[in-house]
Each structure stands twice: as structure tokens, then as C-alpha cells.
Design a protein around this motif. Sequence first.
Motif, PDB file in Angstrom:
ATOM      1  N   GLU A 144       3.172  10.476  10.323  1.00  0.00           N
ATOM      2  CA  GLU A 144       3.593  11.361   9.240  1.00  0.00           C
ATOM      3  C   GLU A 144       2.865  10.981   7.959  1.00  0.00           C
ATOM      4  OE1 GLU A 144       7.775  10.830   8.968  1.00  0.00           O
ATOM      5  OE2 GLU A 144       8.230  11.898  10.839  1.00  0.00           O
ATOM      6  N   VAL A 145       2.621  11.981   7.117  1.00  0.00           N
ATOM      7  CA  VAL A 145       1.984  11.731   5.827  1.00  0.00           C
ATOM      8  C   VAL A 145       2.792  12.411   4.734  1.00  0.00           C
ATOM      9  CG1 VAL A 145       0.461  13.744   6.052  1.00  0.00           C
ATOM     10  CG2 VAL A 145      -0.167  11.877   4.507  1.00  0.00           C
ATOM     11  N   ILE A 184      -0.696   7.966  -1.317  1.00  0.00           N
ATOM     12  CA  ILE A 184      -0.572   8.682  -0.055  1.00  0.00           C
ATOM     13  C   ILE A 184       0.205   7.783   0.887  1.00  0.00           C
ATOM     14  CG2 ILE A 184      -1.814   9.787   1.838  1.00  0.00           C
ATOM     15  CD1 ILE A 184      -4.259   9.904  -0.062  1.00  0.00           C
ATOM     16  N   HIS A 185       1.363   8.223   1.311  1.00  0.00           N
ATOM     17  CA  HIS A 185       2.216   7.408   2.183  1.00  0.00           C
ATOM     18  C   HIS A 185       2.026   7.869   3.624  1.00  0.00           C
ATOM     19  CE1 HIS A 185       5.586   5.069   3.654  1.00  0.00           C
ATOM     20  NE2 HIS A 185       6.061   6.160   4.231  1.00  0.00           N
ATOM     21  N   ASP A 224       5.961  -0.304  14.240  1.00  0.00           N
ATOM     22  CA  ASP A 224       5.905   0.748  13.224  1.00  0.00           C
ATOM     23  C   ASP A 224       5.023   0.266  12.078  1.00  0.00           C
ATOM     24  OD1 ASP A 224       7.589   2.306  14.693  1.00  0.00           O
ATOM     25  OD2 ASP A 224       9.357   2.000  13.426  1.00  0.00           O
ATOM     26  N   LEU A 225       4.230   1.173  11.534  1.00  0.00           N
ATOM     27  CA  LEU A 225       3.379   0.832  10.401  1.00  0.00           C
ATOM     28  C   LEU A 225       3.672   1.762   9.237  1.00  0.00           C
ATOM     29  CD1 LEU A 225       1.386   0.774  13.193  1.00  0.00           C
ATOM     30  CD2 LEU A 225      -0.097  -0.343  11.554  1.00  0.00           C
ATOM     31  N   GLN A 226       3.686   1.198   8.049  1.00  0.00           N
ATOM     32  CA  GLN A 226       3.803   1.991   6.831  1.00  0.00           C
ATOM     33  C   GLN A 226       2.707   1.550   5.871  1.00  0.00           C
ATOM     34  OE1 GLN A 226       7.659   2.289   5.041  1.00  0.00           O
ATOM     35  NE2 GLN A 226       8.726   2.300   6.989  1.00  0.00           N
ATOM     36  N   ILE A 227       1.919   2.531   5.418  1.00  0.00           N
ATOM     37  CA  ILE A 227       0.812   2.238   4.513  1.00  0.00           C
ATOM     38  C   ILE A 227       0.893   3.158   3.312  1.00  0.00           C
ATOM     39  CG2 ILE A 227      -1.682   2.006   4.269  1.00  0.00           C
ATOM     40  CD1 ILE A 227      -0.617   2.508   7.711  1.00  0.00           C
ATOM     41  N   ASN A 228       0.791   2.587   2.128  1.00  0.00           N
ATOM     42  CA  ASN A 228       0.674   3.361   0.888  1.00  0.00           C
ATOM     43  C   ASN A 228      -0.739   3.177   0.356  1.00  0.00           C
ATOM     44  OD1 ASN A 228       3.417   4.392   0.562  1.00  0.00           O
ATOM     45  ND2 ASN A 228       3.984   2.254   0.324  1.00  0.00           N
ATOM     46  N   ILE A 229      -1.523   4.251   0.395  1.00  0.00           N
ATOM     47  CA  ILE A 229      -2.916   4.173  -0.023  1.00  0.00           C
ATOM     48  C   ILE A 229      -3.029   4.623  -1.477  1.00  0.00           C
ATOM     49  CG2 ILE A 229      -5.272   4.963   0.404  1.00  0.00           C
ATOM     50  CD1 ILE A 229      -4.501   5.482   3.268  1.00  0.00           C
ATOM     51  N   LYS A 230      -3.414   3.678  -2.323  1.00  0.00           N
ATOM     52  CA  LYS A 230      -3.714   4.001  -3.710  1.00  0.00           C
ATOM     53  C   LYS A 230      -5.220   4.023  -3.868  1.00  0.00           C
ATOM     54  CE  LYS A 230       0.549   2.182  -5.678  1.00  0.00           C
ATOM     55  NZ  LYS A 230       1.155   1.293  -6.702  1.00  0.00           N
ATOM     56  N   LEU A 231      -5.693   4.942  -4.666  1.00  0.00           N
ATOM     57  CA  LEU A 231      -7.130   5.122  -4.806  1.00  0.00           C
ATOM     58  C   LEU A 231      -7.550   4.851  -6.238  1.00  0.00           C
ATOM     59  CD1 LEU A 231      -6.988   8.376  -2.768  1.00  0.00           C
ATOM     60  CD2 LEU A 231      -7.897   6.236  -1.927  1.00  0.00           C
ATOM     61  N   ALA A 268     -10.554   2.522  -2.353  1.00  0.00           N
ATOM     62  CA  ALA A 268      -9.207   2.672  -1.793  1.00  0.00           C
ATOM     63  C   ALA A 268      -8.506   1.324  -1.706  1.00  0.00           C
ATOM     64  CB  ALA A 268      -9.295   3.299  -0.408  1.00  0.00           C
ATOM     65  N   ASP A 269      -7.250   1.311  -2.087  1.00  0.00           N
ATOM     66  CA  ASP A 269      -6.421   0.109  -1.996  1.00  0.00           C
ATOM     67  C   ASP A 269      -5.276   0.391  -1.027  1.00  0.00           C
ATOM     68  OD1 ASP A 269      -4.917  -2.135  -2.260  1.00  0.00           O
ATOM     69  OD2 ASP A 269      -4.341  -1.805  -4.348  1.00  0.00           O
ATOM     70  N   ALA A 270      -5.391  -0.156   0.172  1.00  0.00           N
ATOM     71  CA  ALA A 270      -4.351   0.023   1.188  1.00  0.00           C
ATOM     72  C   ALA A 270      -3.637  -1.290   1.470  1.00  0.00           C
ATOM     73  CB  ALA A 270      -4.978   0.578   2.475  1.00  0.00           C
TER      74      ALA A 270
END
Length: 505
Positions: free
Chosen positions: A99-100, A108-109, A148-155, A164-166
Motif C-alpha cells: 500500500e502507498v 511517501i508512506h 511487515d515493512l514500513q518505509i517513509n520516503i522523504k525526498l 531520497a531519504d528512506a
Amino acid sequence: MLRAGRMRLGTFGILLMFVHISTACEFGPFPYSVTGIVCRMTKPAALLLNQETAQVIQAAFRNAKFPNITGERSMRLLGKVTYGLTNIQVNDLSIEQSEVELKENDAIHIAIKNVTAFFKGTLTYGYAGAWFLQLFHSVDFEIESSIDLQINIKLMCQKDQVAADASDCYLTFHKLTLHLQGDKEPGWLKQLFTDFISFTLKLVLKSEVCNEINFLAQVLANFVHDLAANFVQDEDIRLDISLASVPLIKANYLESHHKGLVLYKNYSDVFSDSVFSPSLLTESRMLYFWLSEHILNSLASVAFLDKRLGLTIRGEKLQALFEMEDTEAQRKAVQMIFQGTSYNNSVAKVWSLAHPQISVQPEGTVVKSLVAVEISTFPPGEEPLMALYMEKEITVTIQAAYAEKKLILHPLDSRIEFKVFKCTADPSGNDPSIRNFLQTMISVVGIPEVISRIEPALTSLMNSKGLHLFEIRNPEIITRERYIIVQLDFSFPNHLLLDFLEKRL
């Protein structure tokens, strides 16, 4: 003691394909004023791209170079126990759900649920017990995991391009089970290694997986930037796609802004009068590109400087131009111009005397250009003869479309004004028949002929950059005063990114 080499583990940076976000670069008080290109990707496009996440992860896992993991532990009665996990490979991988979510003005989560991975390899272990008893063994193992993985991508912006900062990454383990040789080993041995190897393995996966996600997010950001830069470059002519302002992250779309200045040898391009505003774009389509009129004008200027605005016509093409209709006036004009010389022994050259001026209006793109035409004949056994030379100012309105992977340019109304007219058959220029014929020929056949040459050339150029690999649906090219909007829906050619990962991993 724990040692782990760098893993080549896949990431979810596919969502960077059309987005550039900046927080670190310095911009002026009116950043939109220098915006020449804008890209907006809406939520449906982000959801579509997220569907490719599973394939990207699978490709990355298949090509990953997993580290050897070693450790030791003191055990009562058994003494010091050492172990090593080597030759680790992914045996199988499946992803249940991805999911995004676009978090406004944040990140971007991406949530990846129930990643089931089976690892296989070799476990080597030994222990030195009391009374100098030493035992060393090597067995095959399989590790079953559910994560389960959760990533918040800050750019962010570095050197005016995306970074990109993940690093905001979390792994949650639902299962991590060690199987030794199909459970043939004694239960106490399995329980012993399951307890502390599983703990070690969790630490390694949490560290290495998140580090690799962060690493490949930046690699993909650079890949996208290079891909975009290559797309807007042809030989010595290119566009500056560095960021022009801080982009937007909204709940329904992502938007990035770029300078779009033309770069060519010593040509100097300056732009500070953009009319862009986010309100000019909607959210009904998947992808939008906003282009300033200034870019088209600058490209026309450097195309002229690069001597690209010229055309030579001979033979059957020349004949088709001058025999567009079979009338007495046409036959008389052709006879006077060519003096009986065949088309095969004649050549027409068309070129711009100055760079064209381009303005964008609601009815289309208006091109105004000062053009020279020279017709030369080569009678057998005689010296070449310049039969006709004229300079004319042509203004034509063009509407553009894209269909069946081809660019289509449709000329509308045109205006022609003769500036210079010299004809060997009419030195005084008093005979209106030739000029009238040429006026009609240029507007009815000449302009469409030139445009028919430009269409395939531009289509070929865009396809050489990979545009034909995308499935573009219902594209629209909309002109407004001083800008163009291109809006479309698309299907993403996932093999492009997979091929890239195959090469990098």
C-alpha cells in the motif's frame, strides 16, 4: 561477535520515477518565476506504480549478495559455541499486500505486508566443552520468515537534484523459524540455534534491509534523473532539469518544478517570467507535464544556431510540390521557373534566415519564421543556374497530438509575406502569375511537406529515448496563453526498472 557484509537488497524507489522533492536547496523569494517544466503525478499513478513493487522486490532478492553471519556464545556445560551461516540464498519469496499513502507536506508512506521469504544455506557450528571435548558440524538449513515493512520516503535536494531519504524504515517479524536438515537434527540442537541465531538474524535483517532500501532509493533517484536528462538531450542541445522550487506533496498528487533552461555551447538562456501556478493543473489524469512557451522559443533558437533548420528537396518530392494541380496557370509557372529542366536535374533548398519566434495561444502553437527558398537547375552540359530565390515571412498555427506512438502536427491557418523575390524568368518581378502560384503552393503543399518531415524526425527522437516503451492512453496536448499542458494516463514498463536492478545488484 557479529559480522555482516553489505546486502544488495531491493527497495521501493519505483515511486521516485516521476517525482523530485527538495528541502535542502536554497530558492529565491519567487521560485515559480523560474519554472519552465512541471511534473505532476496523481494518486492513481502512484497506486499503479506501487503494483510493481512486488516484482522489484523479487528481482532484488534473487540477485542479492547476502552476508555471511557469524557469532559465538558461551553455554553452560557446552562451553563456547560458535556458528556461521554461509551461502545464504533466497529459495522463495511472496508478497501479500503493498500500500502507498501520500502524507501531505511530509513523505511517501509505503506499507508492505506479509513478505514471506525462505532462505537456505549452510550452518557450521562447533563448541569446546568441558574436559577438552570438541565437536564441529556442518548442516544445511532453511529459514522461514514473515515480515511487515514500513518505509517513509522523504525526498531532499542535493546539488539541485533529488536525493531520497528512506532511513525511516521499520521491520516487524511475525515469524522467523530455523529448520535444520529437514528437522532431522535432535530437538535440543534446533532449539539451541533457533534461540540465538534467530535473534542475530533479526538484527542483521533490520539493519541491512533498511540500509539497502535507503541506498537503492538514492541509486534509483539518480537513475531517474539521468534518464530524464537523457530524454531532453540531443547531441549538443539539452535542457537543465535542476529543481526550480520546493515541490509539493499533497494527499492526491506529487508535483515537482524544474528550470528547463536550454543549454547549448555558448548559448545563454535566462528565464524569470514564468506564469506557472499549481492551480493550472487538475487531478483527473494520472500524469501531467507543464511546459513554458520560453522553452520552445529557446529550443528554436539553438536549433537555428545548430543549423538544423534546413531542408533539401529534389526528384519526385520536388515534382509533387510543383504539380499539386494540373491547371494552365500551374503549367505556365513551372515552365517559367524550370525552363524545361527536369526535376531530376533540379534541387530546392529551404532554410531559416533567423531563429523562429514561437508563441503559445489557445488555438495552437504559433510559429513565425523568416525563410529563404532557392531553386537551382543543372541543365546537362551547362553551368548550374539559380532559377528562383525568395525570402518570405511565414506565420503558421500548429496543433499537436500524440496517437499510436507517433507525434502528429496539424497546420491550421498560415500567412505568407514575400520580402525578397528573384526569378530568372521574370527579372522585373512584374508577372504576378509566378508569385501567386508560389503563394498557393507554399500554403497548400509546402508547409505540410515541411511538417511531414518534422513529425517522423521528432517521433524517432522521442522513441530513441524510450517513449515508445510506455503504453500511453488518451494523451492530450493542450495549449493556453504562454504554456502547454500534456496530460495522459499510462501503463508503466516495469522491465525498465527490473533490467536496471539486474545490472546494479
